[in-house]
Design an enzyme around this catalytic site. Structure first.
Site, PDB file in Angstrom:
ATOM      1  N   ASP A  17     100.485  30.925  15.303  1.00  0.00           N
ATOM      2  CA  ASP A  17     100.526  30.864  16.766  1.00  0.00           C
ATOM      3  C   ASP A  17     100.890  29.429  17.170  1.00  0.00           C
ATOM      4  OD1 ASP A  17     100.161  31.443  19.465  1.00  0.00           O
ATOM      5  OD2 ASP A  17      98.026  30.960  19.387  1.00  0.00           O
ATOM      6  N   GLN A  51      99.738  23.103  27.039  1.00  0.00           N
ATOM      7  CA  GLN A  51      98.564  23.977  27.146  1.00  0.00           C
ATOM      8  C   GLN A  51      97.432  23.315  27.929  1.00  0.00           C
ATOM      9  OE1 GLN A  51      97.053  25.070  23.256  1.00  0.00           O
ATOM     10  NE2 GLN A  51      95.259  26.098  24.121  1.00  0.00           N
ATOM     11  N   GLU A  76      96.498  32.029  11.345  1.00  0.00           N
ATOM     12  CA  GLU A  76      95.745  33.193  11.804  1.00  0.00           C
ATOM     13  C   GLU A  76      96.016  34.414  10.932  1.00  0.00           C
ATOM     14  OE1 GLU A  76      95.935  34.002  15.960  1.00  0.00           O
ATOM     15  OE2 GLU A  76      96.078  31.883  16.534  1.00  0.00           O
ATOM     16  N   ARG A 110      87.317  19.373  25.474  1.00  0.00           N
ATOM     17  CA  ARG A 110      86.405  19.326  26.623  1.00  0.00           C
ATOM     18  C   ARG A 110      85.191  18.475  26.273  1.00  0.00           C
ATOM     19  NH1 ARG A 110      88.716  24.370  26.305  1.00  0.00           N
ATOM     20  NH2 ARG A 110      87.219  25.037  24.733  1.00  0.00           N
ATOM     21  N   LYS A 131     101.996  28.467  24.583  1.00  0.00           N
ATOM     22  CA  LYS A 131     101.923  29.391  23.454  1.00  0.00           C
ATOM     23  C   LYS A 131     103.105  30.364  23.419  1.00  0.00           C
ATOM     24  CE  LYS A 131      97.401  28.718  22.257  1.00  0.00           C
ATOM     25  NZ  LYS A 131      96.922  28.492  20.891  1.00  0.00           N
ATOM     26  N   GLU A 170      98.896  27.182  14.213  1.00  0.00           N
ATOM     27  CA  GLU A 170      97.567  27.787  14.135  1.00  0.00           C
ATOM     28  C   GLU A 170      97.627  28.857  13.061  1.00  0.00           C
ATOM     29  OE1 GLU A 170      96.194  29.185  17.995  1.00  0.00           O
ATOM     30  OE2 GLU A 170      95.428  27.188  18.458  1.00  0.00           O
ATOM     31  N   ARG A 194     100.270  21.542  22.572  1.00  0.00           N
ATOM     32  CA  ARG A 194      98.929  21.208  23.068  1.00  0.00           C
ATOM     33  C   ARG A 194      98.946  20.461  24.391  1.00  0.00           C
ATOM     34  NH1 ARG A 194      95.930  24.776  20.381  1.00  0.00           N
ATOM     35  NH2 ARG A 194      96.087  24.516  18.115  1.00  0.00           N
ATOM     36  N   THR A 245      92.851  30.874  15.556  1.00  0.00           N
ATOM     37  CA  THR A 245      92.883  29.938  14.434  1.00  0.00           C
ATOM     38  C   THR A 245      91.703  30.152  13.504  1.00  0.00           C
ATOM     39  OG1 THR A 245      93.850  28.318  15.909  1.00  0.00           O
ATOM     40  CG2 THR A 245      93.016  27.491  13.810  1.00  0.00           C
ATOM     41  N   ASP A 279      95.534  37.695  21.395  1.00  0.00           N
ATOM     42  CA  ASP A 279      95.051  36.673  20.473  1.00  0.00           C
ATOM     43  C   ASP A 279      93.581  36.383  20.781  1.00  0.00           C
ATOM     44  OD1 ASP A 279      95.370  34.979  18.333  1.00  0.00           O
ATOM     45  OD2 ASP A 279      96.138  33.305  19.530  1.00  0.00           O
ATOM     46  N   GLU A 294      92.789  20.046  15.216  1.00  0.00           N
ATOM     47  CA  GLU A 294      91.527  19.727  14.549  1.00  0.00           C
ATOM     48  C   GLU A 294      91.731  18.685  13.440  1.00  0.00           C
ATOM     49  OE1 GLU A 294      91.351  24.213  14.344  1.00  0.00           O
ATOM     50  OE2 GLU A 294      89.238  23.736  13.929  1.00  0.00           O
ATOM     51  N   HIS A 321      86.397  26.789  14.584  1.00  0.00           N
ATOM     52  CA  HIS A 321      87.546  26.393  15.405  1.00  0.00           C
ATOM     53  C   HIS A 321      87.141  26.223  16.866  1.00  0.00           C
ATOM     54  CE1 HIS A 321      91.492  26.117  17.190  1.00  0.00           C
ATOM     55  NE2 HIS A 321      91.235  27.170  17.936  1.00  0.00           N
ATOM     56  N   THR A 336     105.761  32.839  18.223  1.00  0.00           N
ATOM     57  CA  THR A 336     104.647  33.253  17.369  1.00  0.00           C
ATOM     58  C   THR A 336     105.285  33.883  16.135  1.00  0.00           C
ATOM     59  OG1 THR A 336     103.344  33.747  19.348  1.00  0.00           O
ATOM     60  CG2 THR A 336     102.550  34.667  17.273  1.00  0.00           C
TER      61      THR A 336
END
Lengths: 373, 373
Positions: free
Chosen positions: A196, A203, A164, A107, A216, A162, A200, A305, A91, A319, A98, A220
């Site tokens: 995906d 993760q 994709e 972060r 994750k 996500e 969160r 994503t 991935d 997001e 994104h 999927t």
């Protein structure tokens, strides 16, 4: 790959409007009698082109009408399966929008893009065995998340999707040899859609320093219909302008104008434009193999994503809800930060075809069921 | 799995001293006629135990001597292969000494252990298709590394080994259900040795924020002989004292007293003790599946670099040379920071067996050849 009730095993199908044409009935090649696409994937580009041309000819020639009709099954009478055993699943993280959103949200106070981001398509390996067909329920995973008094264990509270686009490898590359950035077509058979699913909270707690793992690996989902790359020849487009000089092995490759749509319980919540991706599929494949690691039939690599510049184009709830701090209000009056049990997410897509036609890429769908135990 | 010159395909072998006993000749089960261990792995614990007991009986009974002799081939007349197709490959980071050394060297000024480290066996997915048999040459990979004026492309300058122990899954687990920390034996068939070759400069530049990718995916070597977990019943030992309270799903499992030895061009450069690992194999499997992701026959999970508390017990050149700042002086007068072309690395191991015997785990070996192109 499909099956019909009471009629034996898995068969390879060709989508034709709201019907499925049985490939083994139409095409005189034992490779289509397998219950998996892998033997056909291994055949390579000339065989893919030949099969596509034969089917197109049969669909237009009057004298073939009988054979076509005999091979057809109504779509609502078949069950679709994951069309191939996944080899290695990679991935990427190829959308600048994104990556900037995720960096800003996860972060804060640091630059949203790491210093490597504009120099390579950043990626990682995911779990191949949990790549499942569209329509398979997604069990809310349990796991560790950070708590003020030490880690807490339980069902994830931040279950996300996500949106994709993924690429299915057919022809293997040679071990030790990189695939050049202009050789995508020789190795990639086609394109599917991919969700995906991500926990969160799991993760965020587990990812330092080796990246995503259990947040994750639980599921999927992929769309059942793979669209041959050859069918997308009118969808190629230039990627966004490059802001940094690229190393020669990454210098090339075009983007694909695929328009995605994400529906949550039937309501459109995002329209991510794949054309806005900074890194192209050709660059992903060139990077993936530049250290000599080969690809093989059944390998799958996904874009990460897909998010466009506008909020209405962001491809994840991380997001869209700003990590849960800005809930979405849905048409039924409910609000969402992350996914709730019984929520259903469907990602569909279309792309420009020949003569102004629109090519439908089908959809990938999954419903959340409560955590077990 | 072995083959002999001029005598057809791959066969399953049982190591007996300096000879290979042909499994299909000794055991009346078609599963041993496969060129891969996977069908036998799928059979499960009772079948593994039965096969082992049958062979042990044949080796001690006088009237079976003829059959045993007929099935035997001298070890130096066979070629060994990777014994199974790898499904998903997961690599952990389970040595506290290694994690502290790597953190101190790679992320100076920050706490060497991330805040999650004592609460879970941190791990990530690696590339399954580049797991190769011992003896396969390792081509020095090319890739991006950080440079003062932007990224530089070329053969890695920091090619390293990582001495690890790996676990081979036989019996699949149920999707959606975690494997309890006391159920290792029901799923893991056996143990092999693993060298997780690493390009440290590539890895350092690419890893933010999604972890290692091309710095690891070019090659992973495994020893050809898998030692059944049942053969190691005298090697179980208590892991180091736990310094943190563990969540219930991780509370259990014992360590294995496996003594590793790393030779560089024949000279012993490290003796990593697997008994010093903080996280046990049972904890790795419990963690790997706690989100509901199943394991299946052929899945492989590895411990991460095995390093003990002493410098002479560190399992990588990253640690032994302090990322190249403290070169090793070899007996032939040469020095090493990282691996040079033509260097050969061999990892071997032994463990306590019944009645004071020593069980040899064989070895995994690989030689560096120059970068291509």
């Amino acid at each position: 790959v499909y099956s019909t009730h009471g009629a034996g095993g898995r068969r390879i199908g060709i989508r034709y409007g709201d019907r499925v044409l049985d490939a083994a009935s139409l095409l005189p090649d034992t490779v289509f009698r397998a219950g998996s696409l892998v033997p056909f994937l291994r055949r390579g580009l000339p065989a893919w082109r030949d099969a596509r041309a034969r089917v197109q000819r049969m669909l237009t020639e009057e004298r073939e009408r009988g054979a076509v009709e005999e091979s057809a099954v109504a779509l609502d009478r078949v069950r679709m399966h994951r069309p191939f055993e996944v080899g290695d699943y990679v991935d990427f993280y190829a959308s600048e929008h994104h990556a900037r959103n995720a960096g800003r949200i996860l972060r804060p106070g640091r630059p949203p893009l790491a210093s490597n981001w504009k120099h390579m398509p950043v990626g990682y390996h995911g779990r191949a065995s949990t790549v499942t067909a569209s329509g398979t329920d997604v069990v809310r995973p349990r796991g560790q998340r950070h708590g003020d008094d030490g880690p807490v264990f339980g069902p994830t509270r931040k279950l996300d999707f996500e949106a994709e686009v993924a690429f299915v490898v057919g022809t293997a590359s040679t071990p030790g040899e990189a695939v050049g950035v202009h050789h995508l077509h020789e190795h990639v058979f086609g394109v599917c859609l991919l969700n995906d699913w991500s926990a969160r909270d799991v993760q965020a707690w587990e990812s330092r320093p080796l990246g995503p793992f259990l947040g994750k690996s639980f599921a999927t989902s992929v769309s059942p219909w793979i669209v041959a790359l050859d069918a997308l020849s009118d969808a190629w487009t230039d990627p966004p302008p490059r802001t940094h000089h690229l190393l020669p092995y990454l210098d090339g490759g075009r983007g694909l104008d695929i328009a995605l749509e994400v529906r949550l319980n039937g309501q459109v919540v995002s329209r991510p434009p794949f054309a806005s991706m900074y890194w192209t599929p050709a660059q992903m494949l060139a990077h993936l193999t530049v250290n000599g690691a080969p690809v093989r039939a059944g390998d799958l690599f996904a874009s990460g994503t897909v998010s466009g510049p506008e909020r209405s184009q962001w491809g994840s709830l991380l997001e869209l809800s700003e990590d849960g701090t800005r809930p979405l209000r849905l048409d039924d009056g409910s609000v969402r930060t992350y996914l709730e049990d019984a929520d259903e997410v469907t990602i569909s897509a279309s792309a420009p075809g020949p003569g102004g036609e629109v090519i439908c890429l089908g959809d990938v769908s999954g419903r959340i069921v409560p955590a077990r135990g």
